[in-house]
Write an enzyme that holds these catalytic residues in place. Structure first.
Site, PDB file in Angstrom:
ATOM      1  N   ASP A 101      27.654  -1.049 -72.748  1.00  9.77           N
ATOM      2  CA  ASP A 101      27.642  -0.127 -71.609  1.00  9.77           C
ATOM      3  C   ASP A 101      27.545   1.295 -72.154  1.00  9.77           C
ATOM      4  OD1 ASP A 101      27.995   0.962 -68.904  1.00  9.77           O
ATOM      5  OD2 ASP A 101      28.675  -1.069 -68.436  1.00  9.77           O
ATOM      6  N   HIS A 160      22.956   1.842 -67.952  1.00  9.66           N
ATOM      7  CA  HIS A 160      24.201   1.585 -68.698  1.00  9.66           C
ATOM      8  C   HIS A 160      23.924   1.466 -70.192  1.00  9.66           C
ATOM      9  CE1 HIS A 160      26.991   1.233 -65.336  1.00  9.66           C
ATOM     10  NE2 HIS A 160      26.036   0.621 -64.668  1.00  9.66           N
ATOM     11  N   GLU A 178      22.797  -0.439 -61.223  1.00 14.86           N
ATOM     12  CA  GLU A 178      23.082   0.989 -61.299  1.00 14.86           C
ATOM     13  C   GLU A 178      22.209   1.725 -62.340  1.00 14.86           C
ATOM     14  OE1 GLU A 178      27.771   0.818 -60.017  1.00 14.86           O
ATOM     15  OE2 GLU A 178      27.308   0.652 -62.138  1.00 14.86           O
TER      16      GLU A 178
HETATM   17  C1  ACM Z   1      28.647  -3.621 -61.180  1.00 14.59           C
HETATM   18  O1  ACM Z   1      29.805  -3.671 -60.738  1.00 14.59           O
HETATM   19  N1  ACM Z   1      28.102  -2.466 -61.516  1.00 14.59           N
HETATM   20  C2  ACM Z   1      27.846  -4.804 -61.349  1.00 14.59           C
END
Ligand code: ACM
Ligand code: ZN
Length: 774
Positions: free
Chosen positions: A199, A269, A333
């Site tokens: 991440d 991420h 995201e």
């Molecule tokens: C997530 O909670 N961004 C998959």
């Protein structure tokens, strides 16, 4: 209890064996509850003692037999001999029975001479072992003998994919902790460990071809304090797993029939990877490993061929380490702001003729291109992808399995497109959310409110699906994001006992589920957590206070519950309940304000005290009509929560606040008869880091018929500045005394986030609670 006596009488085992030392008798009131438990009342029990041995059919079952011996010793102090008979001793036999249909199904038969566990596969045998293990008493020291009641158990899981996710990128944990986590999963019959390894805040998996991913990407210099407070702890944080460590952990999990599904989150991420290899980003950097929480705009450059090669190289090494059929490629995201400006990304869009159409932007289609690329590579290596529900945007790649996390709508859409789905909605299964509303006594969490009962209540099969579509719902998973869990112990506290509730959502058929019964079994089950040294949340011993408003009788109705049959005692004046306080025997009907205080008493000992204030004003219990829609994730029980007598406190996601985004709160309160008033007030809950802002304007109008309204007060409010605090804001409006039946309250939200914020120009969220009319 779903335990059946062969003679046809239904009762619990505890009732069956009066006078027996319960500490020395097995009990099948376990979690998850097996599908069918038939106690053979007339048959003498099996006696487990020092001479008991475990036999096994050839092959894999030797390992299972050793695990069982270890589990029995852990519970009772007795270590059975494995693989050879002991003179005068009885045998626990492990075997395969191909007639069992479910691959993870098993039977467990006990009579006075035998214990026999048969599974369709070794995995089935393992679940039989788990059931036997969980039935055993926890004996301090060494038991002389343990009686196992004669029983016939037939069991199989509801879902084949029973997962739990753990994020080790935000906070690294040791390999020993990962092993303990895997043990926790095994205890709950969970068979998939979704390991979130990368991440923005850290890259945790050794990749031989890209050594800087761990040399640079696994370390951050410091970590933000609290909810992106702007203050930092000044302490370096880091860690990663070598490929050797990963292989060992994969084997440790496989020995417990747990498949590790690794996640490499693409193409967003990725800031930790970009810190190591800045040429893979659109701007070229420099980047640091992110030190705060949230979503970074710095993502992989999808127009760069080097990025595609990077993805291929990393995934090839991942495939070499993890035998899982599924590899998770993230997809969540991923902001497209840099792709919009990046010449390489735009050139790729042009070359591939990606166009904005069908509600998807060209950049969303570019994301779909990246995920499809990874899907094809993995397919060529014999694997399938899983992605978060954002992979629906821009078109699903062939064969992709979708993890529905933003509620269930992504899962429903994917199932309708004939894609497999794993349900992991944040509205039920995000274990980083609070499990109690008493936040003052809780460690800091991301927000929200998912108590045990709500987790337990989750039904993963959406009603919207046909039977054919529903077959695509292959499983259920809880997610543990660790931004706010700096230690493994803290993570355990967030996971337990919610994993127990999850395990019945995953394993137990819906008609067998019963929260009251579960909560009762949990009190016993938690003794196993204690014995294993697991840190777990203890709210289940407390009283849960449920508050509903009744518009017809103008009452607030309070129900008090606790696990098992403990006595509940309460007060309404805020004083601490004692054994001589009123005993709760049924719903409490309130017509005026009260400070409810309640505790459960077990063996004369009080649980922690829980409190709930209920405050009455002229609007309390009155019906509310909302003229603009709430945000779908923050609707909860709808308008009724604005007048239920319960004032929302900290945390916008607790279910006490109504949330709006791009819309305003526009609520009509029906006082049900003309009333005099000259004052309206309400609160807003502000959390700027999560794009949640204060109101920008207020308008109060009144009406006698609910149709024609006259404005009695208006107020403009300034945009928030960077320095304004995150907190609950109280807004009061006074006006000339008025008599009317209907009041309309308009609370305007921030429709364009100020320039100092990273959401600038976008609509902010507005959270409002409890309308007070005087
Ligand atoms: C997530 O909670 N961004 C998959
Ligand atoms: Zn780019």
């Amino acid at each position: 209890m779903n335990i059946k006596i062969l003679s046809g009488v239904v009762a619990s085992i505890a009732m069956l064996l009066p006078g027996m030392a319960s500490g020395q008798t097995a009990n099948f009131n376990i979690i998850p509850q097996p599908q069918k438990v038939e106690i053979a009342q007339s048959v003498a029990p099996f006696v487990l003692d020092q001479k008991t041995n475990i036999s096994f059919a050839k092959g894999n079952l030797k390992h299972d037999a050793n695990m069982l011996a270890q589990y029995i010793e852990q519970s009772t102090g007795i270590r059975p001999v494995v693989g050879k008979a002991v003179k005068g001793g009885l045998t626990i036999a492990l075997d395969i029975d191909k007639s069992i249909k479910n691959a993870e199904g098993y039977t467990l038969k006990v009579d006075s001479k035998h214990v026999r566990i048969c599974g369709a596969t070794p995995a089935g045998v393992f679940y039989g072992i788990q059931t036997l293990r969980k039935s055993l008493p926890i004996v301090s020291g060494k038991a002389v003998k343990v009686e196992i009641p004669a029983v016939n158990i037939t069991d199989a899981p509801r879902f084949a994919y029973r997962g739990t996710h753990l994020d080790v990128a935000r906070h690294f944990v040791t390999t020993d902790s990962i092993r303990q986590f895997i043990d926790m999963l095994a205890l709950h019959n969970i068979n998939k460990f979704h390991w979130h390894l990368t991440d923005d805040q850290g890259w945790r998996i050794e990749i031989k071809k890209y050594p800087l991913l761990t040399a640079i990407g696994s370390k951050r210099d410091q970590t933000v304090l609290g909810h992106n407070s702007g203050k930092y702890d000044g302490k370096p944080h880091g860690g990663f797993y070598t490929q050797k460590e990963i292989r060992d952990i994969v084997k440790y999990a496989a020995d417990r029939y747990i498949t590790i599904v690794p996640e490499i989150d693409l193409p967003g991420h990725m800031q930790a990877a970009l810190a190591a290899y800045p040429e893979l980003g659109c701007t070229g950097g420099p980047y640091n490993v992110l030190e705060m929480w949230g979503i970074s705009d710095n993502v992989l450059c999808a127009g760069n061929d080097k990025t595609m090669k990077f993805i291929d190289d990393v995934l090839k090494e991942v495939v070499g380490l993890f035998p899982s059929k599924y590899i998770h490629v993230g997809g969540d995201e991923c902001p497209k702001v840099q792709w919009k400006k990046c010449p390489k990304c735009q050139a790729r869009i042009k070359a591939l003729h990606l166009e904005a159409k069908d509600g998807h932007t060209a950049e969303e289609r570019l994301q779909s291109y990246v995920i499809t690329h990874a899907t094809k590579l993995l397919k060529s290596l014999g694997r399938n992808i899983i992605g978060w529900d954002e992979i629906l945007e821009g078109g699903l790649a062939d064969g992709a399995t979708v993890m529905s996390w933003r509620g269930e709508s992504g899962g429903i859409a994917a199932a309708k497109q004939n894609h497999d789905v794993i349900m992991t909605p944040n509205t039920y299964l995000y274990f980083d959310y609070y499990q109690s509303l008493d936040k003052a006594n809780e460690p800091e969490a991301i927000g929200g409110y998912l108590p045990l009962e709500r987790v337990y209540s989750y039904e993963p099969m959406p009603k919207e699906l046909t039977a054919d579509e529903a077959r695509h719902i292959i499983g259920v998973q809880a997610n543990i994001w660790t931004e706010y869990m700096a230690t493994f112990k803290h993570m355990q506290y967030m996971a337990l006992p919610r994993l127990a509730a999850l395990s019945e959502v995953q394993w137990t058929q819906p008609e067998k589920k019963d929260y009251k019964d579960f909560a009762c079994r949990l009190i016993d089950f938690a003794k196993r957590y204690e014995q294993l040294g697991y840190n777990y949340a203890k709210h289940m011993y407390n009283v849960a206070i449920h508050v509903d408003s009744d518009a017809k009788w103008h009452e607030v109705v309070v129900r008090l519950t606790t696990a098992g049959n403990a006595e509940i005692r309460y007060t309404l004046d805020g004083s601490v309940p004692t054994m001589s306080s009123p005993l709760y025997t049924g719903p409490i009907h309130l017509q005026k304000s009260a400070n409810i205080c309640a505790a459960a008493f077990r063996n004369g000992k009080s649980s922690n005290v829980v409190r709930q204030d209920v405050s009455f004003n002229k609007a309390t219990t009155c019906p509310v009509t909302l003229l603009q829609p709430t945000h779908k994730n923050y609707t909860f029980d709808g308008g009724v929560i604005l007048t239920d007598g319960v004032v929302g406190d900290s945390g916008y996601g607790t279910g006490r606040w109504l949330g709006f985004c791009g819309k305003d709160l526009e609520a009509v309160v029906d006082l049900q008869k003309p009333a005099d008033f000259s004052h309206v007030e309400f609160n807003t809950c502000v959390e700027k880091g999560s794009w949640v802002f204060d109101a920008r304007g207020i308008e109060v109008s009144v009406s006698d018929d609910g149709k024609t309204f006259t404005t009695v007060a208006t107020k403009e409010l300034p945009a928030m500045s960077e320095k304004d605090a995150n907190k609950v804001y109280n807004h009061k409006v006074d006006f000339n005394p008025t008599k009317a039946r209907y009041i309309k309250l308009l609370v305007k939200s921030e429709h364009s986030i100020p320039a100092w914020h990273n959401g600038k120009g976008k609509p902010g969220f507005l959270f409002v609670d409890e309308i007070c009319v005087k």
